[in-house]
Design a protein around this motif. Structure first.
Motif, PDB file in Angstrom:
ATOM      1  N   ALA A 137      48.210  35.169  34.678  1.00 33.97           N
ATOM      2  CA  ALA A 137      48.087  36.777  34.264  1.00 33.97           C
ATOM      3  C   ALA A 137      48.785  37.363  35.600  1.00 33.97           C
ATOM      4  O   ALA A 137      48.740  37.131  36.783  1.00 33.97           O
ATOM      5  CB  ALA A 137      46.470  37.570  34.476  1.00 33.97           C
ATOM      6  N   PRO A 138      49.722  38.327  35.315  1.00 36.41           N
ATOM      7  CA  PRO A 138      50.750  38.908  36.345  1.00 36.41           C
ATOM      8  C   PRO A 138      50.096  39.846  37.266  1.00 36.41           C
ATOM      9  O   PRO A 138      49.058  40.666  36.758  1.00 36.41           O
ATOM     10  CB  PRO A 138      51.777  39.471  35.531  1.00 36.41           C
ATOM     11  N   LEU A 139      50.390  39.928  38.557  1.00 30.81           N
ATOM     12  CA  LEU A 139      49.561  41.147  39.517  1.00 30.81           C
ATOM     13  C   LEU A 139      50.662  42.140  39.234  1.00 30.81           C
ATOM     14  O   LEU A 139      51.889  42.093  39.061  1.00 30.81           O
ATOM     15  CB  LEU A 139      49.577  40.280  40.749  1.00 30.81           C
ATOM     16  N   PRO A 140      50.084  43.479  39.758  1.00 32.59           N
ATOM     17  CA  PRO A 140      50.985  44.402  40.048  1.00 32.59           C
ATOM     18  C   PRO A 140      52.110  44.344  40.898  1.00 32.59           C
ATOM     19  O   PRO A 140      52.016  43.727  41.954  1.00 32.59           O
ATOM     20  CB  PRO A 140      50.036  45.603  40.328  1.00 32.59           C
ATOM     21  N   GLU A 141      53.270  44.821  40.360  1.00 35.82           N
ATOM     22  CA  GLU A 141      54.537  44.619  41.286  1.00 35.82           C
ATOM     23  C   GLU A 141      55.174  45.892  41.253  1.00 35.82           C
ATOM     24  O   GLU A 141      55.320  46.651  40.315  1.00 35.82           O
ATOM     25  CB  GLU A 141      55.476  43.467  40.597  1.00 35.82           C
ATOM     26  N   ALA A 142      55.711  46.147  42.498  1.00 34.94           N
ATOM     27  CA  ALA A 142      56.424  47.440  42.572  1.00 34.94           C
ATOM     28  C   ALA A 142      57.823  47.688  41.832  1.00 34.94           C
ATOM     29  O   ALA A 142      58.474  46.429  41.955  1.00 34.94           O
ATOM     30  CB  ALA A 142      56.468  47.790  44.014  1.00 34.94           C
TER      31      ALA A 142
END
Lengths: 723, 280, 318
Positions: free
Chosen positions: A321-326
């Protein structure tokens, strides 16, 4: 209650408690107990809304929007529970409040406006009493509470508040009910205002009034506002920041303008691509639906929940699962491949910037009505292409000719002396607010409705009014796609049986498999019963069924209004494809101007049983057009109040037995003429007729006010600042 | 429609304990077995009089005591299952078939025919069933056929009305309109399109009316309008023996509790079945 | 509203006319010679013929029907062939007694059923609800004479708290009379409570789960306040029609209960006149009960319409 001491802390501004002002949601998770164990509906959601700021939450059905909104007021159903995270409003930890404190916090600081306003009011109590009851809860005396009510109703701009207060909810219109509910929210100075689909189900013009009201009050009360909506356009215009929810997780979050014009998450981009823009034609762009459907809460998801539906997904997406990225200033995305999405604006007419004039990136990709000429230029040539070739094949004249059609229910005339013509291979869109007679007209054409005066000709032959008297050939030629996907298929029969039945009775030469495949139905669905199908799949079956006997005319009565935007796009695209390949004509009904404009070659606008305007889609939408059409376009395009454009501010005029039906609401009414004499039907360019007293020069054109007026629009204000 | 309908968590459907269904079915099944095979199960001939043991209290010889003629209460209770179960099922079947037919035809036809049929049914429903039953049993004399007809007749309007209501709902749905658009004949609309979707209503009616039929059969026989006096029928037994209520309460209690257990069994089973059908 | 009332009131005579035809033909078709039944097997043919003439049985059926109908409408109900007294006095006295019993049962039924239904609805799917629902379901399925017998055995025979007969001795105090009526009334209440409570429960669940109840709770009201001010009203209004239905049941139940408790009411009279083929009494009793039933249905509908503003003020939104 027992919280007198606590009350100060609850109501006071947050700073004292060491927390930040406004709403803070951190890592919020909500799960439901189900027969198959706990189902997570909201999964680690975080966002912040400052006082006076509006935060929009969008996503498809089933993505956790409603659960999230309920968790904010800590008002989950009995089988739901917060499993983690915190909700802080002006420093108050809402999830930690004791029951009595929770109640006094709700009374003092929370206001919620739900979708169905009528349902939010006790049907057996006068609205004045219901509002007075809230004042009583805040400690006012009986007399004082009663005195406050009219003042409150006046604040939500209800005319004659004293008489409204004496009415029961069912005696109010939908818009008035919603105003009363908003009034109830204003009895205190809420710190958190949750708007859960506040205008869904309201007519476009009423919706506009309500949004206008909310907009005005927003700055007045200075609360943190959370707006839940499936309507991206609405969120884009009303919100400062947007969170896109998918499978209970925040897929993307950031400033509204950035997210909705330069989405960084494939899901957001796909959602935006699924919405037709006002003035966009089916000939210009095929809508793209999102394949599949979001995971059901409780479904085991590994990796990115959107991966199965995503065009950019690869092994990595399926595994982790991807993590939040700016992805920019205050802009976060949960995607492994932020870089893969082309960094260009998505062609969607959502936010106000598109209306500020040429030059902005949005306008390049998304020609909108504001730019004079563009949509018409796009639509006109394609109209000629689509309209003529099939028309030449049958030179005998129009396919359908309706003359002097009148239908009454009891003493009310629902359809009043209507003429309508549909050419071969032509799509005629029919718009109008609820109660305007659209559906009655459509049912009269199909022969399902009640009988009445008027003639209906198909290929020059007069059709009997009742379907039972029509011959087999006429029945084959006119078919219908109904509004409610749930009711339009017999729940006891399999899809295969439904299609086979239609083929037999309409003497179609195809097979159920072939019909289903043409409607984009997977073969394995043929042996399912409708109960196992999604709304979109059901409508596909309904469309397949309508095409079983090679119809000349298919009447579509709001076929996509019950569907999610992502699904709606697929069904609209199917309708467009079937039209193109079969050359069938449509009578397409919708209350959604953008949808009608997308599919239709010509548009007819109906108001109180009469067709007030009819003509090529581009011309009708762009103008010069009838003042009523203008108000529909304005409401659909600019959802915020524009100076002079608010129909609610028009002083109500008389509407008698004669005269223009729209006179009472018309901002350009000529007193002494419009309210006494029936307006003439005048021709405005080729095949464009308008029923109005105004001269060509006086008719509204373009997008009135919306494009040029200075609207209190957040997105537009920020347009000036560099992106 | 929107998020609310899909996400609104499915309310935990009431866990209708299969216990109720199992218990109810077991009770009903037991009485059916008794009704069929009581001659093999009863310890005494229910008509056998024993003047020496009149009003004997329940004990080893007579488990549930004896009545005024010294007849064995337990054996009479077993024998009494047959008359009720001879009347209630055919009465229910008749009422459901006739009521479904009337309701389906009236509902799917509509118009004047429907109006007339419903006015008549309304008048019949208002007319107290018990009065009708009293009148007709008095009129036609006592027999199983008369009981079946009287009970069925008083249930037909009830069944017809609910089937008609369900039919009207279905008739307005667009799948029926789609069939009309295709020119399906009216019998096809009724049988092929509407009927499969009112089957649940018919089943619910059948289970409800079955309980009511037992109720009615027992009551009529208690009123002396069922089996001839002296028969082991439960209602008649209660009626016959209530004179000796003070002296030998068991003679009344045994048939009374037998009726109670049967109707409760039917009610429990019917209620859980209804829950299942309506949920599906 | 006025139109509804007028329509319903106009329907009453028509329905009654149909009912009268039904009753008259049914009673006319009773097998056996009524005169012979009255006089007994030993009577001579001449006496029977004389009685037939006296009763008007020798006239054509239509003449007799209209004669009977005219008589019924004008209050000339004839004499009971069994008891040899005027039918009108007989039926109306018995009706009075039955109404006392019915009223007592109704007075007990309403608060009990409403309370149980509300408690079950507010606590839906919890143990209290399960117990109330199952109890109501089972009790409602048991015929009133069965519960009546069980009540008799327990309270009159074993515990001796109440008398076994509903009929109090002449000159008894009102309190004693009440004691006599309690058991029969209770068996009627047990029959009807479950059904009414079920309806109240269903509408309470609807009201508790309704968006407005949730919206009101979100405004900071307590659950109790929501129930008292909003749920209560919304759940009892639909229950009025259920009460109407049950009142009919209650009247029907009178026949068996009056027989069981030896109570001289109209139900017992109906049964006896049918069994003894006392035609004038049977016809009058059936007609009176028919009228009563119809008035009850009308009253229940009317109550519902008066209580629910949506119906009272029409559904038309402005």
């Amino acid at each position: 209650m027992t919280t007198a001491g606590n009350g100060g802390g609850v109501e006071g501004p947050a700073a004292g408690n060491g927390g930040t002002a406004g709403l803070s949601v951190e890592g919020l998770s909500v799960a439901y107990r189900t027969g198959r164990g706990a189902a997570t509906a909201v999964d680690g959601v975080s966002f912040h809304v400052a006082p006076g700021e509006t935060y929009g939450i969008v996503g498809e059905s089933g993505c956790g929007k409603t659960t999230l909104s309920r968790a904010l007021g800590r008002h989950l159903p009995r089988n739901g529970a917060v499993t983690g995270g915190r909700v802080r409003v002006d420093g108050v930890e809402v999830l930690d409040l004791a029951p009595a404190d929770l109640r006094s916090w709700r009374a003092a600081s929370l206001a919620v406006v739900h979708q169905d306003a009528g349902g939010s009011l006790d049907p057996t109590m006068r609205v004045g009493a219901q509002l007075a009851e809230i004042f009583r809860l805040r400690g006012l005396s009986r007399a004082a509470a009663r005195a406050e009510v009219p003042r409150l109703l006046a604040r939500v701009r209800l005319p004659d508040p004293v008489s409204i207060a004496r009415r029961y909810p069912h005696q109010l219109s939908g818009g008035q009910q919603q105003r009363v509910v908003i009034a109830a929210a204003l009895t205190a100075r809420p710190r958190l205002l949750v708007l859960d689909e506040p205008t869904t189900g309201l007519d476009a013009t009423v919706e506009r009034e309500i949004l206008d009201l909310i907009w005005g009050l927003r700055s007045e009360i200075g609360a943190a506002v959370v707006l839940i909506s499936h309507d991206l356009g609405l969120v884009g215009r009303l919100c400062d920041r947007v969170g896109v929810l998918y499978a209970g997780r925040m897929a993307e979050e950031g400033p509204a303008r950035d997210v909705l014009t330069r989405p960084r998450h494939p899901y957001t981009a796909a959602l935006l691509a699924a919405v037709p823009r006002l003035g966009e034609s089916r000939h210009a762009r095929a809508l793209t639906a999102i394949p599949g459907h979001p995971p059901v809460p409780g479904e085991q998801v590994t990796g990115c929940p959107f991966a199965p539906r995503c065009a950019f997904a690869d092994d990595l997406c399926a595994e982790s699962a991807p993590l939040p990225e700016a992805a920019g200033a205050e802009h976060e995305v949960r995607c492994h491949h932020v870089d893969r999405l082309p960094d260009r604006p998505v062609p969607v007419d959502v936010a106000a910037p598109s209306r500020t004039g040429p030059g902005t990136p949005v306008d390049v990709a998304a020609p909108s009505l504001a730019e004079a000429g563009t949509p018409v230029d796009v639509a006109a040539p394609s109209l000629a292409e689509a309209g003529t070739p099939p028309g030449e094949a049958v030179p005998g004249g129009p396919l359908l000719e309706v003359r002097g059609l009148t239908r009454r229910y009891g003493r009310t005339t629902v359809v009043d002396d209507v003429d309508l013509t549909i050419g071969h291979g032509e799509v005629l869109g029919l718009v109008g607010e609820s109660g305007s007679g659209k559906t009655t007209l459509a049912r009269a054409v199909t022969g399902l409705g009640t009988r009445g005066p008027g003639t209906i000709r198909l290929d020059g032959q007069v059709l009997p009014a009742g379907v039972g008297r029509r011959d087999a050939r006429a029945r084959r030629r006119v078919q219908m796609v109904f509004q409610s996907p749930d009711a339009s298929l017999n729940p006891s029969h399999t899809v295969r049986a439904i299609l086979a039945r239609a083929l037999r009775s309409l003497r179609g030469s195809s097979s159920p498999q072939e019909l289903g495949a043409r409607a984009g139905l997977a073969a394995h669905l043929l042996d399912s019963r409708p109960g196992r199908l999604s709304g979109g799949q059901k409508q596909r079956v309904a469309i397949a069924r309508a095409f079983a006997g090679d119809p000349g005319l298919v009447v579509c009565d709001e076929p996509v209004s019950a569907l999610d935007v992502s699904v709606q796009a697929g069904v609209l695209r199917l309708l467009a494809d079937r039209q193109r390949t079969s050359g069938t004509s449509y009578l397409f009904i919708s209350h959604d101007l953008a949808v009608v404009g997308y599919l239709a070659d010509r548009v007819a606008v109906m108001y109180r049983g009469q067709i007030v305007e009819e003509g090529p889609a581009g011309q009708v939408l762009h103008g010069p057009h009838h003042p009523y059409t203008a108000s529909l376009v304005a409401a659909s395009l600019a959802r915020l109040g524009e100076p002079g454009g608010d129909p609610g501010t028009v002083p109500p005029g008389r509407s008698g037995a004669t005269g223009c039906r729209f006179a009472a609401r018309c901002p350009q009414r000529i007193d002494g003429l419009c309210d006494t004499e029936d307006p003439p039907v005048r021709t405005e360019g080729s095949g464009h007729t308008i029923r109005c007293h105004l001269g060509t020069g006086d008719l509204p054109r373009g997008t009135p006010g919306a494009a040029t007026g200075a609207a209190p629009d957040p997105a537009k204000q920020k347009e000036d600042s560099p992106a | 429609m929107s998020a609310a309908t899909v996400l609104a968590p499915r309310r935990a459907t009431r866990p209708r304990v299969p216990v109720a269904l199992a218990a109810g079915t077991a009770i009903v099944a037991a009485w059916v077995v008794v009704a069929l095979f009581w001659p093999h199960l009863a310890p005494y001939d229910p008509e056998l009089q024993d003047p020496l043991h009149r009003f004997a209290a329940p004990g080893a010889g007579h488990w549930l005591g004896t009545d005024q003629f010294g007849r064995d209460t337990f054996s009479r209770m077993l024998a009494g299952a047959r008359p009720v179960l001879l009347v209630a099922p055919p009465a229910t079947a008749l009422a459901v078939v006739a009521g479904t037919l009337v309701g389906l035809v009236a509902g799917s036809r509509g118009g004047l025919a429907d109006e007339i049929v419903m006015r008549v049914l309304d008048a019949l429903v208002v007319f107290p069933a018990i009065i009708a039953a009293v009148l007709f049993v008095a009129l036609a004399g006592r027999s199983v056929t008369v009981l079946v007809l009287v009970i069925a007749g008083s249930f037909v309007p009830i069944v017809a009305r609910s089937v008609r209501a369900a039919t009207l709902v279905e008739r307005e749905r667009s799948y029926v309109e789609a069939a009309r658009l295709r020119g399906e004949p009216s019998w096809s609309l009724m049988v092929r399109e509407i009927f499969p979707n009112v089957v649940t209503t018919v089943l619910v009616e059948a289970t409800s009316r079955f309980g009511d039929a037992i109720f009615a059969a027992a009551t009529l026989s208690f009123l002396g309008l069922g089996q001839p006096p002296g028969s082991p029928d439960w209602g008649a037994s209660v009626s016959d023996n209530r004179l000796w209520l003070q002296l030998a309460p068991w003679t009344v209690l045994a048939p009374a509790l037998a009726i109670a257990s049967l109707v409760v069994g039917v009610a429990l089973a019917a209620d859980s079945l209804r829950g299942r059908w309506e949920a599906s | 509203m006025r139109r509804f009332l007028l329509r319903r009131l106009a329907a009453i005579p028509l329905t009654l006319l149909a009912v009268s035809v039904l009753i008259f033909t049914a009673t006319e078709l009773i097998p056996g010679d009524v005169a012979r039944t009255i006089l007994g097997r030993e009577a001579g043919d001449a006496a029977v013929a004389r009685l037939r003439a006296e009763l008007g049985l020798d006239r054509p059926i239509m003449t007799r029907y209209f004669g009977w109908l005219r008589g019924f409408v004008t209050g000339q109900w004839g004499d009971s062939t069994l008891l040899r007294v005027p039918v009108r006095d007989l039926v109306l006295t018995r009706l009075g007694d039955s109404l006392i019993l019915g009223a007592l049962a109704f007075a007990l039924l309403v608060p009990v059923a409403l309370t149980l239904g509300l408690v079950a609805g507010v606590n839906h799917d919890r143990p209290a609800d399960r117990i109330i629902s199952v109890a109501g379901l089972t009790l409602g399925a048991i015929p009133e004479f069965v519960t009546g017998v069980i009540l008799l055995v327990v309270f009159a025979v074993r515990l001796r708290w109440f008398p076994a007969s509903a009929q109090a001795p002449d000159g008894a105090s009102p309190l004693t009379r009440l004691g006599h009526l309690l058991l029969p009334a209770l068996s009627l209440v047990l029959l009807c409570t479950g059904y009414v409570a079920r309806h109240v429960r269903a509408s309470t669940v609807n009201a508790v789960e309704s968006p407005y109840a949730q919206a009101i709770e979100l405004r900071g009201f307590t659950r109790g306040q929501v129930v008292r001010r909003h749920v209560l009203r919304n759940s009892t209004i639909p229950a009025t029609s259920a009460l109407g239905v049950q009142l009919q049941f209650l009247l029907g139940g009178l026949v068996a209960v009056e027989l069981l408790y030896n109570y001289p009411g109209v139900g017992a009279l109906l049964l006896r006149s049918a069994v003894e083929k006392d035609l004038p009494t049977l016809q009058a009793t059936a007609m009176v009960l028919g009228v009563l039933y119809m008035l009850i249905v009308l009253a229940a509908d009317l109550a519902y319409r008066l209580l629910d503003p949506r119906v009272r003020l029409g559904a038309g939104a402005s």
